[in-house]
Design a protein around this motif. Sequence first.
Motif, PDB file in Angstrom:
ATOM      1  N   SER A  71      -4.089   3.630  -1.902  1.00  0.00           N
ATOM      2  CA  SER A  71      -3.585   4.372  -3.051  1.00  0.00           C
ATOM      3  C   SER A  71      -2.097   4.592  -2.855  1.00  0.00           C
ATOM      4  O   SER A  71      -1.642   4.848  -1.739  1.00  0.00           O
ATOM      5  CB  SER A  71      -4.314   5.721  -3.155  1.00  0.00           C
ATOM      6  N   LEU A  72      -1.333   4.488  -3.934  1.00  0.00           N
ATOM      7  CA  LEU A  72       0.111   4.712  -3.876  1.00  0.00           C
ATOM      8  C   LEU A  72       0.517   5.607  -5.037  1.00  0.00           C
ATOM      9  O   LEU A  72       0.192   5.323  -6.189  1.00  0.00           O
ATOM     10  CB  LEU A  72       0.868   3.379  -3.930  1.00  0.00           C
ATOM     11  N   LYS A  73       1.211   6.678  -4.714  1.00  0.00           N
ATOM     12  CA  LYS A  73       1.594   7.637  -5.753  1.00  0.00           C
ATOM     13  C   LYS A  73       2.880   8.341  -5.369  1.00  0.00           C
ATOM     14  O   LYS A  73       3.108   8.653  -4.209  1.00  0.00           O
ATOM     15  CB  LYS A  73       0.483   8.676  -5.950  1.00  0.00           C
ATOM     16  N   THR A  74       3.727   8.586  -6.370  1.00  0.00           N
ATOM     17  CA  THR A  74       4.918   9.401  -6.165  1.00  0.00           C
ATOM     18  C   THR A  74       4.849  10.620  -7.065  1.00  0.00           C
ATOM     19  O   THR A  74       4.342  10.549  -8.183  1.00  0.00           O
ATOM     20  CB  THR A  74       6.213   8.623  -6.465  1.00  0.00           C
ATOM     21  N   VAL A  90      16.461   9.915  -2.684  1.00  0.00           N
ATOM     22  CA  VAL A  90      15.319   9.259  -2.043  1.00  0.00           C
ATOM     23  C   VAL A  90      14.077   9.450  -2.912  1.00  0.00           C
ATOM     24  O   VAL A  90      13.843  10.527  -3.445  1.00  0.00           O
ATOM     25  CB  VAL A  90      15.090   9.816  -0.618  1.00  0.00           C
ATOM     26  N   ILE A  91      13.317   8.377  -3.083  1.00  0.00           N
ATOM     27  CA  ILE A  91      12.032   8.442  -3.776  1.00  0.00           C
ATOM     28  C   ILE A  91      10.946   8.318  -2.717  1.00  0.00           C
ATOM     29  O   ILE A  91      10.982   7.417  -1.875  1.00  0.00           O
ATOM     30  CB  ILE A  91      11.860   7.293  -4.789  1.00  0.00           C
ATOM     31  N   THR A  92       9.986   9.227  -2.760  1.00  0.00           N
ATOM     32  CA  THR A  92       8.932   9.266  -1.754  1.00  0.00           C
ATOM     33  C   THR A  92       7.608   8.822  -2.371  1.00  0.00           C
ATOM     34  O   THR A  92       7.206   9.346  -3.412  1.00  0.00           O
ATOM     35  CB  THR A  92       8.768  10.688  -1.186  1.00  0.00           C
ATOM     36  N   PHE A  93       6.938   7.878  -1.715  1.00  0.00           N
ATOM     37  CA  PHE A  93       5.636   7.404  -2.163  1.00  0.00           C
ATOM     38  C   PHE A  93       4.602   7.690  -1.080  1.00  0.00           C
ATOM     39  O   PHE A  93       4.788   7.328   0.077  1.00  0.00           O
ATOM     40  CB  PHE A  93       5.661   5.897  -2.447  1.00  0.00           C
ATOM     41  N   LYS A  94       3.525   8.344  -1.470  1.00  0.00           N
ATOM     42  CA  LYS A  94       2.429   8.614  -0.537  1.00  0.00           C
ATOM     43  C   LYS A  94       1.437   7.459  -0.608  1.00  0.00           C
ATOM     44  O   LYS A  94       0.973   7.084  -1.686  1.00  0.00           O
ATOM     45  CB  LYS A  94       1.729   9.920  -0.910  1.00  0.00           C
ATOM     46  N   ILE A  95       1.110   6.911   0.549  1.00  0.00           N
ATOM     47  CA  ILE A  95       0.175   5.791   0.633  1.00  0.00           C
ATOM     48  C   ILE A  95      -0.971   6.185   1.554  1.00  0.00           C
ATOM     49  O   ILE A  95      -0.739   6.692   2.648  1.00  0.00           O
ATOM     50  CB  ILE A  95       0.872   4.529   1.176  1.00  0.00           C
ATOM     51  N   GLN A  96      -2.194   5.964   1.089  1.00  0.00           N
ATOM     52  CA  GLN A  96      -3.355   6.231   1.936  1.00  0.00           C
ATOM     53  C   GLN A  96      -4.430   5.180   1.691  1.00  0.00           C
ATOM     54  O   GLN A  96      -4.740   4.831   0.552  1.00  0.00           O
ATOM     55  CB  GLN A  96      -3.930   7.626   1.687  1.00  0.00           C
ATOM     56  N   GLU A  97      -4.981   4.677   2.792  1.00  0.00           N
ATOM     57  CA  GLU A  97      -6.020   3.658   2.698  1.00  0.00           C
ATOM     58  C   GLU A  97      -7.386   4.291   2.444  1.00  0.00           C
ATOM     59  O   GLU A  97      -7.583   5.492   2.668  1.00  0.00           O
ATOM     60  CB  GLU A  97      -6.044   2.835   3.988  1.00  0.00           C
ATOM     61  N   PHE A  98      -8.327   3.471   1.962  1.00  0.00           N
ATOM     62  CA  PHE A  98      -9.682   3.941   1.711  1.00  0.00           C
ATOM     63  C   PHE A  98     -10.656   2.777   1.823  1.00  0.00           C
ATOM     64  O   PHE A  98     -10.258   1.599   1.833  1.00  0.00           O
ATOM     65  CB  PHE A  98      -9.788   4.581   0.323  1.00  0.00           C
ATOM     66  N   PRO A 100     -13.496   0.675  -0.002  1.00  0.00           N
ATOM     67  CA  PRO A 100     -13.960   0.445  -1.370  1.00  0.00           C
ATOM     68  C   PRO A 100     -15.432   0.819  -1.537  1.00  0.00           C
ATOM     69  O   PRO A 100     -16.290   0.383  -0.770  1.00  0.00           O
ATOM     70  CB  PRO A 100     -13.753  -1.062  -1.569  1.00  0.00           C
ATOM     71  N   THR A 101     -15.702   1.643  -2.520  1.00  0.00           N
ATOM     72  CA  THR A 101     -17.059   2.040  -2.870  1.00  0.00           C
ATOM     73  C   THR A 101     -16.987   2.680  -4.239  1.00  0.00           C
ATOM     74  O   THR A 101     -15.891   2.846  -4.802  1.00  0.00           O
ATOM     75  CB  THR A 101     -17.645   3.018  -1.834  1.00  0.00           C
ATOM     76  N   ASP A 102     -18.115   3.049  -4.800  1.00  0.00           N
ATOM     77  CA  ASP A 102     -18.101   3.747  -6.074  1.00  0.00           C
ATOM     78  C   ASP A 102     -17.532   5.144  -5.878  1.00  0.00           C
ATOM     79  O   ASP A 102     -18.007   5.902  -5.039  1.00  0.00           O
ATOM     80  CB  ASP A 102     -19.529   3.831  -6.635  1.00  0.00           C
ATOM     81  N   LYS A 103     -16.484   5.489  -6.631  1.00  0.00           N
ATOM     82  CA  LYS A 103     -15.779   6.763  -6.504  1.00  0.00           C
ATOM     83  C   LYS A 103     -15.356   7.024  -5.052  1.00  0.00           C
ATOM     84  O   LYS A 103     -15.779   7.995  -4.408  1.00  0.00           O
ATOM     85  CB  LYS A 103     -16.642   7.915  -7.016  1.00  0.00           C
ATOM     86  N   PRO A 104     -14.506   6.162  -4.499  1.00  0.00           N
ATOM     87  CA  PRO A 104     -14.118   6.286  -3.090  1.00  0.00           C
ATOM     88  C   PRO A 104     -13.238   7.507  -2.822  1.00  0.00           C
ATOM     89  O   PRO A 104     -12.553   8.002  -3.724  1.00  0.00           O
ATOM     90  CB  PRO A 104     -13.337   4.993  -2.828  1.00  0.00           C
ATOM     91  N   GLU A 105     -13.257   7.961  -1.602  1.00  0.00           N
ATOM     92  CA  GLU A 105     -12.396   9.048  -1.160  1.00  0.00           C
ATOM     93  C   GLU A 105     -11.232   8.482  -0.353  1.00  0.00           C
ATOM     94  O   GLU A 105     -11.390   7.499   0.369  1.00  0.00           O
ATOM     95  CB  GLU A 105     -13.183  10.044  -0.290  1.00  0.00           C
ATOM     96  N   LEU A 106     -10.083   9.124  -0.481  1.00  0.00           N
ATOM     97  CA  LEU A 106      -8.925   8.728   0.317  1.00  0.00           C
ATOM     98  C   LEU A 106      -9.078   9.329   1.709  1.00  0.00           C
ATOM     99  O   LEU A 106      -8.768  10.498   1.947  1.00  0.00           O
ATOM    100  CB  LEU A 106      -7.629   9.217  -0.336  1.00  0.00           C
ATOM    101  N   ASP A 107      -9.583   8.539   2.630  1.00  0.00           N
ATOM    102  CA  ASP A 107      -9.887   9.045   3.968  1.00  0.00           C
ATOM    103  C   ASP A 107      -9.334   8.159   5.075  1.00  0.00           C
ATOM    104  O   ASP A 107      -9.644   8.339   6.242  1.00  0.00           O
ATOM    105  CB  ASP A 107     -11.398   9.205   4.151  1.00  0.00           C
ATOM    106  N   GLY A 108      -8.479   7.201   4.706  1.00  0.00           N
ATOM    107  CA  GLY A 108      -7.952   6.275   5.708  1.00  0.00           C
ATOM    108  C   GLY A 108      -6.556   6.640   6.176  1.00  0.00           C
ATOM    109  O   GLY A 108      -6.071   7.762   5.963  1.00  0.00           O
ATOM    110  N   ARG A 109      -5.913   5.702   6.814  1.00  0.00           N
ATOM    111  CA  ARG A 109      -4.585   5.915   7.394  1.00  0.00           C
ATOM    112  C   ARG A 109      -3.568   6.289   6.321  1.00  0.00           C
ATOM    113  O   ARG A 109      -3.565   5.745   5.215  1.00  0.00           O
ATOM    114  CB  ARG A 109      -4.121   4.651   8.116  1.00  0.00           C
TER     115      ARG A 109
END
Length: 240
Positions: A71-74, A90-98, A100-109
């Motif tokens: 996921s990537l979001k600013t 500076v523009i800051t973007f938050k990136i988090q891995e997850f 893949p599944t139905d309605k996944p949660e952002l729980d990765g790096r």
Amino acid sequence: MKKVTLLILLALSLFNTNKVQAQDGAAIATAAGALLAIGAGVAAVEQMKERAELTATEWVLTHNPELNNFSLKTLDFDGKKLKDISATSVITFKIQEFTPTDKPELDGRKQILLGFTSYGWINEYGIDFDKVQWFLIDSSEWLKMMTSYVHVASGEDNENFIKEELKEGKIVNKGVKKKGKTTIPFYQLSGDMYVVTDYSPEMKFIYNEKSLGIFLKETKNLIQIGRGSIIEIHDFFFEE
């Protein structure tokens, strides 16, 4: 975009009303024009946000092909006006891995993509991304950066102590604070005083009152990251 639509509809309704007196026409036209301008400004900011997130995603896909699910979001464009954004360094973007599944949660790096801007990065045509320099960092690199910054801002030499305080606390205006207590106080400087450390082949860090300065050696630009942004990034990495 709902906000933009409502503003424009309100402006149009002012034009279409037939219950107003003729002498009020000029005032109504002025008000309607202002509302339309606000709506256009909001729409332009939203368009820039979408373009920035698209370009950041393209950069990640090009330079980090191992990232397959993320996921990537600013939040830098939310609630801001065009003049505020053009002054952003500076523009800051938050990136988090997850997974893949139905309605996944952002729980990765977690990672942060920093887009350092230079003068003229926003013009009449929108964003010129040739004037943006990108750095992708993870929690360990961020901790290393903040340790170096706290060292130059306070004179504290014990790096292990700094790291432990940073993991459990946060950086505020006067220093590192943990459980309501300032454990590493910063130097009190006037607005025209700077303390500098050579962090890496790409950057120097500059401590000045209430901000982190990053001098980019390649472009010779001095970027300022406000305390609020530092706290937000730190919380993203280390808050449970």
